[in-house]
Motif scaffolding. Structure first.
Motif, PDB file in Angstrom:
ATOM      1  N   ASN A 646       0.819  -1.214   0.000  1.00 19.48           N
ATOM      2  CA  ASN A 646       0.000   0.000   0.000  1.00 19.48           C
ATOM      3  C   ASN A 646       0.852   1.263   0.000  1.00 19.48           C
ATOM      4  O   ASN A 646       0.383   2.340   0.345  1.00 19.48           O
ATOM      5  CB  ASN A 646      -0.937  -0.004   1.209  1.00 19.48           C
ATOM      6  CG  ASN A 646      -0.161  -0.032   2.523  1.00 19.48           C
ATOM      7  OD1 ASN A 646       1.001  -0.432   2.551  1.00 19.48           O
ATOM      8  ND2 ASN A 646      -0.808   0.363   3.607  1.00 19.48           N
ATOM      9  N   LEU A 647       2.130   1.133  -0.389  1.00 15.50           N
ATOM     10  CA  LEU A 647       3.009   2.291  -0.426  1.00 15.50           C
ATOM     11  C   LEU A 647       3.052   2.899  -1.819  1.00 15.50           C
ATOM     12  O   LEU A 647       3.015   2.182  -2.817  1.00 15.50           O
ATOM     13  CB  LEU A 647       4.433   1.883  -0.025  1.00 15.50           C
ATOM     14  CG  LEU A 647       4.631   1.433   1.435  1.00 15.50           C
ATOM     15  CD1 LEU A 647       6.055   0.958   1.636  1.00 15.50           C
ATOM     16  CD2 LEU A 647       4.317   2.568   2.394  1.00 15.50           C
ATOM     17  N   ARG A 648       3.108   4.235  -1.863  1.00 10.55           N
ATOM     18  CA  ARG A 648       3.341   4.927  -3.126  1.00 10.55           C
ATOM     19  C   ARG A 648       4.708   5.569  -3.026  1.00 10.55           C
ATOM     20  O   ARG A 648       4.932   6.498  -2.255  1.00 10.55           O
ATOM     21  CB  ARG A 648       2.262   5.983  -3.387  1.00 10.55           C
ATOM     22  CG  ARG A 648       2.414   6.646  -4.748  1.00 10.55           C
ATOM     23  CD  ARG A 648       1.160   7.440  -5.063  1.00 10.55           C
ATOM     24  NE  ARG A 648       0.951   8.529  -4.123  1.00 10.55           N
ATOM     25  CZ  ARG A 648       1.524   9.719  -4.223  1.00 10.55           C
ATOM     26  NH1 ARG A 648       2.371   9.964  -5.198  1.00 10.55           N
ATOM     27  NH2 ARG A 648       1.251  10.672  -3.355  1.00 10.55           N
ATOM     28  N   LEU A 649       5.625   5.019  -3.804  1.00  8.32           N
ATOM     29  CA  LEU A 649       7.022   5.415  -3.672  1.00  8.32           C
ATOM     30  C   LEU A 649       7.510   6.139  -4.913  1.00  8.32           C
ATOM     31  O   LEU A 649       7.057   5.862  -6.022  1.00  8.32           O
ATOM     32  CB  LEU A 649       7.900   4.179  -3.430  1.00  8.32           C
ATOM     33  CG  LEU A 649       7.527   3.309  -2.223  1.00  8.32           C
ATOM     34  CD1 LEU A 649       8.428   2.094  -2.153  1.00  8.32           C
ATOM     35  CD2 LEU A 649       7.610   4.102  -0.924  1.00  8.32           C
ATOM     36  N   GLU A 650       8.449   7.048  -4.692  1.00  9.13           N
ATOM     37  CA  GLU A 650       9.109   7.729  -5.793  1.00  9.13           C
ATOM     38  C   GLU A 650      10.596   7.783  -5.488  1.00  9.13           C
ATOM     39  O   GLU A 650      11.017   8.344  -4.467  1.00  9.13           O
ATOM     40  CB  GLU A 650       8.561   9.140  -5.994  1.00  9.13           C
ATOM     41  CG  GLU A 650       9.199   9.826  -7.190  1.00  9.13           C
ATOM     42  CD  GLU A 650       8.499  11.132  -7.515  1.00  9.13           C
ATOM     43  OE1 GLU A 650       9.204  12.106  -7.788  1.00  9.13           O
ATOM     44  OE2 GLU A 650       7.251  11.168  -7.482  1.00  9.13           O
ATOM     45  N   GLU A 651      11.362   7.136  -6.367  1.00  5.42           N
ATOM     46  CA  GLU A 651      12.806   7.068  -6.146  1.00  5.42           C
ATOM     47  C   GLU A 651      13.403   8.482  -6.128  1.00  5.42           C
ATOM     48  O   GLU A 651      13.061   9.330  -6.944  1.00  5.42           O
ATOM     49  CB  GLU A 651      13.459   6.230  -7.249  1.00  5.42           C
ATOM     50  CG  GLU A 651      14.930   5.955  -6.989  1.00  5.42           C
ATOM     51  CD  GLU A 651      15.533   5.020  -8.011  1.00  5.42           C
ATOM     52  OE1 GLU A 651      16.770   5.028  -8.145  1.00  5.42           O
ATOM     53  OE2 GLU A 651      14.766   4.278  -8.679  1.00  5.42           O
ATOM     54  N   GLY A 652      14.304   8.688  -5.169  1.00  9.63           N
ATOM     55  CA  GLY A 652      14.957   9.987  -5.032  1.00  9.63           C
ATOM     56  C   GLY A 652      14.197  10.943  -4.150  1.00  9.63           C
ATOM     57  O   GLY A 652      14.660  12.060  -3.885  1.00  9.63           O
ATOM     58  N   LEU A 653      13.019  10.520  -3.679  1.00  6.51           N
ATOM     59  CA  LEU A 653      12.218  11.402  -2.832  1.00  6.51           C
ATOM     60  C   LEU A 653      11.862  10.710  -1.519  1.00  6.51           C
ATOM     61  O   LEU A 653      12.143  11.213  -0.437  1.00  6.51           O
ATOM     62  CB  LEU A 653      10.959  11.841  -3.567  1.00  6.51           C
ATOM     63  CG  LEU A 653      10.111  12.893  -2.858  1.00  6.51           C
ATOM     64  CD1 LEU A 653      10.918  14.165  -2.641  1.00  6.51           C
ATOM     65  CD2 LEU A 653       8.872  13.196  -3.679  1.00  6.51           C
ATOM     66  N   ASN A 654      11.233   9.554  -1.597  1.00  9.07           N
ATOM     67  CA  ASN A 654      10.943   8.801  -0.376  1.00  9.07           C
ATOM     68  C   ASN A 654      11.373   7.340  -0.495  1.00  9.07           C
ATOM     69  O   ASN A 654      11.001   6.499   0.306  1.00  9.07           O
ATOM     70  CB  ASN A 654       9.471   8.887  -0.009  1.00  9.07           C
ATOM     71  CG  ASN A 654       8.595   8.121  -0.979  1.00  9.07           C
ATOM     72  OD1 ASN A 654       8.942   7.960  -2.145  1.00  9.07           O
ATOM     73  ND2 ASN A 654       7.452   7.669  -0.506  1.00  9.07           N
ATOM     74  N   TYR A 655      12.139   7.034  -1.546  1.00  5.81           N
ATOM     75  CA  TYR A 655      12.659   5.679  -1.706  1.00  5.81           C
ATOM     76  C   TYR A 655      14.050   5.738  -2.315  1.00  5.81           C
ATOM     77  O   TYR A 655      14.292   6.457  -3.293  1.00  5.81           O
ATOM     78  CB  TYR A 655      11.740   4.840  -2.603  1.00  5.81           C
ATOM     79  CG  TYR A 655      12.285   3.444  -2.820  1.00  5.81           C
ATOM     80  CD1 TYR A 655      12.268   2.511  -1.784  1.00  5.81           C
ATOM     81  CD2 TYR A 655      12.852   3.090  -4.034  1.00  5.81           C
ATOM     82  CE1 TYR A 655      12.793   1.248  -1.957  1.00  5.81           C
ATOM     83  CE2 TYR A 655      13.375   1.818  -4.221  1.00  5.81           C
ATOM     84  CZ  TYR A 655      13.351   0.901  -3.173  1.00  5.81           C
ATOM     85  OH  TYR A 655      13.879  -0.343  -3.348  1.00  5.81           O
ATOM     86  N   LEU A 656      14.982   4.965  -1.731  1.00  9.71           N
ATOM     87  CA  LEU A 656      16.364   4.930  -2.202  1.00  9.71           C
ATOM     88  C   LEU A 656      16.801   3.464  -2.304  1.00  9.71           C
ATOM     89  O   LEU A 656      17.055   2.816  -1.285  1.00  9.71           O
ATOM     90  CB  LEU A 656      17.279   5.687  -1.227  1.00  9.71           C
ATOM     91  CG  LEU A 656      18.743   5.827  -1.642  1.00  9.71           C
ATOM     92  CD1 LEU A 656      18.864   6.607  -2.953  1.00  9.71           C
ATOM     93  CD2 LEU A 656      19.537   6.516  -0.537  1.00  9.71           C
ATOM     94  N   PRO A 657      16.871   2.927  -3.528  1.00  5.91           N
ATOM     95  CA  PRO A 657      17.261   1.518  -3.668  1.00  5.91           C
ATOM     96  C   PRO A 657      18.750   1.322  -3.411  1.00  5.91           C
ATOM     97  O   PRO A 657      19.570   2.193  -3.720  1.00  5.91           O
ATOM     98  CB  PRO A 657      16.908   1.202  -5.127  1.00  5.91           C
ATOM     99  CG  PRO A 657      16.984   2.508  -5.832  1.00  5.91           C
ATOM    100  CD  PRO A 657      16.558   3.543  -4.838  1.00  5.91           C
TER     101      PRO A 657
END
Length: 682
Positions: A646-657
């Motif tokens: 149920n997560l909405r993620l955007e790399e570089g903002l709230n997600y860092l792989p």
């Protein structure tokens, strides 16, 4: 003399008279005797006739069949007891009833024709009619009648009628049974045929049988199995023959067959000896297993790939932690002024190797469907067009590139980078299959699959799909190679030409997009990869990340990471960027740190998978319930979908792989702090 003469005459006359009287008496006696004999004979004949009449009367009255006679008008003149019971009429009533009045509707024409022929031909005739008797009860009669003519005029009609209602019911039941069998035989999805036992000559076959062996009825009927070459294995055929010769059944024997065009089919065979008239025949039932075995093969392959994918994901996750430490510490070393050019060069080589290793890990994660997906609405034709130049540069001059784009294709929800990687990997694979040149074709089209059509695909399902096809005219692949083509690290190329992850990556990417791949290849004739992607319309989302200036001078970050080496690197990296760091190695320690310093913590930086009772997403949810303005950044070695969907993620903002270098870490934290924190949980 006279007296004597007279005496003589008298005597003669007297003798004559006596003789006459005697003769008369004798004749009288003879006549009387004759009369008595004739009288006795007449009496005996009369008695015989009376006996015959009594016998006829008994026969007439006691006959089980209906016995009747009709006058010239067709009305009953006689009717026996059985007739009264069959027709439900008394004899008195029958005398005023015509036979035609009892005929059931629908049989009038047949009755009239029969009666007309009976009177015209003047010979006995038979007919089957349905009559309606008392209480409107129908009865089927088989009537045999003959006309009696006197002076060329019809005097009467005599006949016998037998009740054949039960026989008709039995015939109807038999007919219905035969029709049911015939219907079941014709429409059965299982292949069924009937052939003679002695010569194995086919007498009949249903549509499924003809379709399975790719034949027309004329090609099959009256032919033997040997003439048609149906059996692919002679030993199996001989075994079946021996069983049938001993009048034994064949039940569920797995055998191999060949169709008219030479295709091999595997089937379960059931055979039973039966009689058709005087000819012993065999009921031949063939349950085709070919498609099921193919699907089972696909399932086993899918399960094998899934197992390898889980292994690859586990290895990639741990490897990403190592790469994070390696890359991070290299960046930290480079930030120090004491690094000399002699040291910087080895560090660069290590950094490059780590970057390549990171790319390899991403391929593993893509194959295992655990790479982060960044989907958006895209035009596939546009994506292909943008890749044209890159693909063209990859191909030598002896390979031509052709495109065919279907117009009016709907946009699909997909990751552009992954689509481009799919196209590039398939193009490179096609190029390597055409050493002597050839043609590479890329095309798109839209398909609407119903349940029946979807079943023809190994992994198909009903719905609307976009088909992306990449085909070549290269060397093609044999069946054994096709069975392993999507396995990671499997390759037919030399070690210097590939890692064996190209097609495995394509497979994983397509799976992540909820699609599937159909592979068609033949040695010497080329290969085609048909990729089916679902056409799902999705509404655009408004940007929930509103820009906001970070007002705090030295924000505090709560870092939750179970790998202590990664945790140490993150602490040093954040501190080098001016952030204060609070460390935790599990959820329990994170909660303890929160309780002590919740007022000063601005950002939660957590791995998705952490020990001690909850995931990173669950920890963030609990902390944001206490402090809604808390910023959250997630990190992981593979897709966060495994832990919180149920997560909405955007790399570089709230997600860092993982792995990530120091600059990317610092930039992500900065971007998160400068945006409104409506990010994370939907």
């Amino acid at each position: 003399m006279m007296a004597e003469f007279m005496t003589s005459v008298y005597e003669v006359s007297l003798g004559t008279a006596c003789l006459f009287l005697l003769t008369t008496l004798m004749w009288s006696l003879l006549l009387r005797r004759k009369v008595n004999e004739q009288t006795a004979e007449i009496r005996r004949q009369y008695l015989r006739e009376q006996e015959l009449q009594n016998r006829y009367k008994d026969l007439f009255e006691n006959a089980n069949d209906l016995v009747f006679s009709l006058n010239e008008a067709g009305c009953f003149t006689t009717l026996n007891k059985a007739g009264e019971g069959i027709l439900g009429l008394t004899r008195q009533h029958a005398a005023s009833v015509c036979l035609r009045e009892l005929v059931a509707p629908g049989f009038f024409e047949l009755f009239d024709v029969w009666m007309d022929n009976l009177t015209k031909d003047k010979v006995p005739s038979r007919c089957e009619l349905e009559m309606v008797g008392k209480h409107h009860k129908s009865v089927a009669l088989e009537i045999s009648a003959r006309p009696i003519f006197e002076n060329e005029q019809l005097a009467r009609i005599e006949g016998i009628a037998r009740d054949i209602s039960q026989r008709k019911k039995a015939e109807m039941a038999l007919k219905e049974s035969e029709e049911r069998f015939s219907s079941a035989f014709r429409v059965s999805p299982v292949a069924i045929a009937i052939k003679t036992q002695a010569e194995e000559r086919f007498q009949d076959a249903n549509e499924s049988f003809l379709r399975m062996f790719e034949m027309e009825p004329a090609e099959l009927i009256d032919k033997t199995s040997d003439e048609l070459g149906l059996w692919a294995n002679v030993e199996e055929h001989q075994k079946v023959k021996r069983l049938l010769q001993d009048n034994k059944s064949v039940g569920g024997m797995e055998c191999s067959f060949k169709t008219k065009t030479g295709k091999l089919r595997t089937a379960l065979v059931f055979m039973e000896v039966l009689k058709m008239g005087d000819t012993p025949c065999v009921l031949f039932i063939v349950h085709d297993l070919t498609e099921r075995q193919t699907l089972e093969g696909h399932l086993r392959q899918s399960q094998k790939l899934e197992a390898v994918g889980r292994l690859a994901a586990g290895v990639a996750h741990d490897f990403n932690n190592l790469l994070t430490v390696i890359q991070g510490n290299i960046e930290l070393l480079r930030l120090k002024k004491q690094v000399t050019p002699e040291i910087d060069r080895p560090l660069s080589q290590v950094s490059d190797a780590a970057e390549k290793a990171s790319g390899l890990v991403k391929q593993l994660l893509t194959f295992s469907k655990k790479q982060v997906l960044q989907p958006k609405l895209v035009d596939v034709n546009e994506v292909i067009a943008n890749c044209t130049k890159v693909i063209s540069h990859l191909l030598p001059s002896n390979i031509s590139l052709k495109y065919h784009f279907a117009a009016g294709l709907p946009r699909i929800k997909a990751d552009v980078t992954m689509l481009e990687q799919i196209l590039l990997n398939l193009s490179v694979n096609a190029r390597d299959a055409m050493d002597k040149g050839g043609e590479l074709s890329i095309s798109t089209m839209q398909l609407e699959l119903d349940a029946g059509f979807a079943a023809s695909f190994s992994n198909g399902r009903p719905g609307r799909f976009l088909c992306l096809s990449v085909s070549d005219t290269g060397c093609g692949m044999d069946v054994a190679t096709q069975a392993r083509i999507f396995e990671p690290f499997f390759t037919t190329k030399s070690p210097d030409k590939g890692t064996g992850l190209g097609l495995a990556t394509v497979y994983g990417s397509v799976q992540q997009h909820n699609g599937w791949i159909e592979l068609k290849s033949e040695v010497g004739k080329g290969t085609a990869f048909n990729i089916y992607l679902p056409c799902e319309k999705v509404s655009g989302q408004t940007d929930a990340f509103q820009k906001k200036k970070c007002e705090k001078e030295n924000p505090t970050v709560l870092v939750v990471e179970d790998d202590t080496n990664v945790l140490e690197f993150v602490r040093m990296a954040l501190e080098s960027g001016g952030y204060r760091v609070v460390e935790a190695v599990d959820a329990l320690q994170a909660l303890e740190q929160w309780n002590q310093r919740k007022d000063e913590i601005d950002v939660l930086f957590t791995d998705m998978k952490i020990p001690k009772g909850m995931s990173g997403a669950e920890l963030a949810e609990n902390l944001r319930a206490l402090k809604p303005c808390l910023r959250v950044i997630y990190t992981s070695g593979f897709s966060p979908d495994l832990f919180a969907r149920n997560l909405r993620l955007e790399e570089g903002l709230n997600y860092l792989p993982k792995p990530y270098p120091t600059p990317r870490l610092l930039e992500t934290v900065r971007q998160c702090l400068e945006h409104e924190s409506s990010v994370g949980l939907n």
